[in-house]
Design an enzyme around this catalytic site. Structure first.
Site, PDB file in Angstrom:
ATOM      1  N   ASP A 195      43.020  60.023  30.122  1.00 41.68           N
ATOM      2  CA  ASP A 195      42.664  58.728  30.708  1.00 41.68           C
ATOM      3  C   ASP A 195      41.998  57.930  29.582  1.00 41.68           C
ATOM      4  O   ASP A 195      41.600  58.485  28.550  1.00 41.68           O
ATOM      5  CB  ASP A 195      41.683  58.987  31.871  1.00 41.68           C
ATOM      6  CG  ASP A 195      40.951  57.747  32.304  1.00 41.68           C
ATOM      7  OD1 ASP A 195      41.634  56.751  32.637  1.00 41.68           O
ATOM      8  OD2 ASP A 195      39.696  57.748  32.295  1.00 41.68           O
ATOM      9  N   ASP A 221      39.698  54.452  30.036  1.00 44.64           N
ATOM     10  CA  ASP A 221      38.388  53.833  30.315  1.00 44.64           C
ATOM     11  C   ASP A 221      37.420  54.838  30.951  1.00 44.64           C
ATOM     12  O   ASP A 221      37.708  55.379  32.001  1.00 44.64           O
ATOM     13  CB  ASP A 221      38.584  52.618  31.233  1.00 44.64           C
ATOM     14  CG  ASP A 221      39.378  51.526  30.525  1.00 44.64           C
ATOM     15  OD1 ASP A 221      40.449  51.154  31.024  1.00 44.64           O
ATOM     16  OD2 ASP A 221      38.951  51.080  29.445  1.00 44.64           O
ATOM     17  N   GLY A 254      42.527  45.517  36.911  1.00 46.43           N
ATOM     18  CA  GLY A 254      41.714  44.304  36.826  1.00 46.43           C
ATOM     19  C   GLY A 254      42.142  43.226  37.805  1.00 46.43           C
ATOM     20  O   GLY A 254      41.293  42.599  38.465  1.00 46.43           O
ATOM     21  N   GLU A 263      43.788  43.666  40.604  1.00 40.94           N
ATOM     22  CA  GLU A 263      43.470  44.180  41.944  1.00 40.94           C
ATOM     23  C   GLU A 263      41.977  44.070  42.206  1.00 40.94           C
ATOM     24  O   GLU A 263      41.529  43.753  43.315  1.00 40.94           O
ATOM     25  CB  GLU A 263      43.925  45.637  42.062  1.00 40.94           C
ATOM     26  CG  GLU A 263      45.440  45.854  41.980  1.00 40.94           C
ATOM     27  CD  GLU A 263      45.992  45.804  40.552  1.00 40.94           C
ATOM     28  OE1 GLU A 263      45.222  45.600  39.583  1.00 40.94           O
ATOM     29  OE2 GLU A 263      47.234  45.943  40.417  1.00 40.94           O
ATOM     30  N   HIS A 276      43.044  37.003  34.810  1.00 38.81           N
ATOM     31  CA  HIS A 276      43.136  38.324  34.183  1.00 38.81           C
ATOM     32  C   HIS A 276      43.706  38.214  32.770  1.00 38.81           C
ATOM     33  O   HIS A 276      43.304  38.964  31.869  1.00 38.81           O
ATOM     34  CB  HIS A 276      43.990  39.264  35.039  1.00 38.81           C
ATOM     35  CG  HIS A 276      43.900  40.687  34.575  1.00 38.81           C
ATOM     36  ND1 HIS A 276      44.916  41.306  33.895  1.00 38.81           N
ATOM     37  CD2 HIS A 276      42.876  41.577  34.637  1.00 38.81           C
ATOM     38  CE1 HIS A 276      44.520  42.532  33.582  1.00 38.81           C
ATOM     39  NE2 HIS A 276      43.298  42.722  34.033  1.00 38.81           N
ATOM     40  N   ASP A 290      37.581  60.647  33.965  1.00 42.18           N
ATOM     41  CA  ASP A 290      36.140  60.422  34.149  1.00 42.18           C
ATOM     42  C   ASP A 290      35.783  60.089  35.579  1.00 42.18           C
ATOM     43  O   ASP A 290      34.595  60.037  35.924  1.00 42.18           O
ATOM     44  CB  ASP A 290      35.682  59.264  33.235  1.00 42.18           C
ATOM     45  CG  ASP A 290      36.186  57.913  33.766  1.00 42.18           C
ATOM     46  OD1 ASP A 290      35.344  57.032  34.006  1.00 42.18           O
ATOM     47  OD2 ASP A 290      37.411  57.752  33.947  1.00 42.18           O
TER      48      ASP A 290
HETATM   49  C1  XBP Z   1      40.190  51.830  34.387  1.00 37.72           C
HETATM   50  C2  XBP Z   1      40.623  50.686  35.212  1.00 37.72           C
HETATM   51  C3  XBP Z   1      41.084  49.430  34.532  1.00 37.72           C
HETATM   52  C4  XBP Z   1      39.926  48.799  33.762  1.00 37.72           C
HETATM   53  C5  XBP Z   1      40.177  47.318  33.501  1.00 37.72           C
HETATM   54  O1  XBP Z   1      41.370  52.404  33.897  1.00 37.72           O
HETATM   55  O2  XBP Z   1      40.642  50.804  36.422  1.00 37.72           O
HETATM   56  O3  XBP Z   1      41.520  48.531  35.539  1.00 37.72           O
HETATM   57  O4  XBP Z   1      38.746  48.870  34.551  1.00 37.72           O
HETATM   58  O5  XBP Z   1      41.401  47.157  32.788  1.00 37.72           O
HETATM   59  P1  XBP Z   1      41.460  53.995  33.514  1.00 37.72           P
HETATM   60  P2  XBP Z   1      42.445  46.025  33.261  1.00 37.72           P
HETATM   61  O6  XBP Z   1      40.126  54.667  33.881  1.00 37.72           O
HETATM   62  O7  XBP Z   1      42.625  54.518  34.335  1.00 37.72           O
HETATM   63  O8  XBP Z   1      41.708  54.022  32.033  1.00 37.72           O
HETATM   64  O9  XBP Z   1      41.646  44.777  33.534  1.00 37.72           O
HETATM   65  O10 XBP Z   1      43.401  45.879  32.112  1.00 37.72           O
HETATM   66  O11 XBP Z   1      43.075  46.598  34.501  1.00 37.72           O
HETATM   67 MG    MG Z   2      38.812  56.194  33.686  1.00 34.49          MG
END
Ligand code: XBP
Ligand code: MG
Length: 262
Positions: free
Chosen positions: A11, A13, A55, A57, A84, A185
């Site tokens: 993953d 983020d 983001g 959503e 976005h 995470d």
């Molecule tokens: C985390 C998310 C992403 C980010 C924002 O992704 O849910 O939406 O918060 O990025 P992951 P965007 O933990 O699956 O890596 O605004 O590009 O969606």
């Molecule tokens: Mg994550």
């Protein structure tokens, strides 16, 4: 291959890097300001909104649940998409400064995987451009070439906790779930991996995800740790290891699939 383990699927983020609080959240607020909106997602509100992945959503969820001023009354049109897009511009600019580095132990583990000849993939809800920019700027070297597969964002219709993005990563790897370990995470991410039949999942909890329900994860820690930064095991067994290395993940994987731990 290590005793049946062939690839790690990461993953992004919260797992590769702690990107949400000071990265994505700031970029959302900058985009709202650009659009003349008085919307401000503080750290606490953002923590609640993170329950919704994606983001676009997340913005739609905020509009639905908080009914903020400035939302177009005659339907959404490109309003959310444009917000976005601006947010992604701000986030990419921030990443390009190198301001966001990898979580402790991530670069070490990536190196161990490469040295062992195993394969690396990404399965993330975030926008693909965010992934490539992060991997190019988060370390001394460009890490993007290390990842054979980057499955990200809108390439799938249903985002985490749906299994789609992990299923896409497995398809692109050409591997069955039992040949892989996933690293996540969040509870949304864990549920997505488990729903894709990935049973060997390591959860490295972060500041926004501590206290979430990680039932079904064979190993939950507070991070990968480093030799001088011991890890705390929140559930599962690290066999007394002070930090998570590839051998620890191979042992977890072997236990999950009933293989002898070599
Ligand atoms: C985390 C998310 C992403 C980010 C924002 O992704 O849910 O939406 O918060 O990025 P992951 P965007 O933990 O699956 O890596 O605004 O590009 O969606
Ligand atoms: Mg994550």
């Amino acid at each position: 291959m290590m005793n049946g383990l062939e690839a790690l699927i990461f993953d992004v983020d919260g797992t590769l890097a702690d990107t949400e609080r000071d990265g994505h959240r700031r970029a959302f607020n900058q985009a709202f300001a650009d659009a003349g909106l008085d919307w401000v997602w503080d750290e606490a509100l953002y923590g609640e909104l993170l329950a919704v992945t994606g983001g676009k959503e997340r913005i739609r969820h905020f509009i639905r649940t908080h009914g903020p001023q400035g939302t177009p009354v005659d339907g959404e049109g490109d309003f959310v998409k444009e917000l976005h897009r601006r947010k992604t511009e701000h986030y990419v600019q921030l990443l390009e400064t190198g301001a966001i580095g990898l979580r402790p132990g991530v670069e070490r583990l990536l190196g161990e995987v490469r040295d062992a000849g195993l394969r690396l993939a990404i399965a993330t809800t975030t926008t693909p451009e965010n992934v490539t920019t992060l991997l190019r700027h988060c370390a001394a070297t460009d890490l993007l070439p290390w990842f054979e597969v980057v499955a990200a964002g809108d390439v799938v219709a249903a985002k985490k906790p749906a299994p789609d993005i992990y299923t896409r990563a497995l398809e692109q790897l050409g591997l069955p779930p039992q040949a892989c370990v996933a690293i996540e995470d969040s509870d949304n991410g864990l549920r997505s991996a488990l729903a894709a039949d990935l049973k060997a999942v390591l959860v490295t909890v972060g500041s926004y995800t501590e206290g979430q329900d990680f039932a079904g994860a064979p190993l939950v820690v507070d991070g990968l740790g480093e030799p001088d930064e011991p890890v705390t095991v929140l559930s599962g067994d690290l066999d007394g290891r002070p930090y998570v290395d590839l051998a620890a993940l191979a042992a977890m994987h072997a236990r999950v699939y009933g293989r002898p731990v070599l």
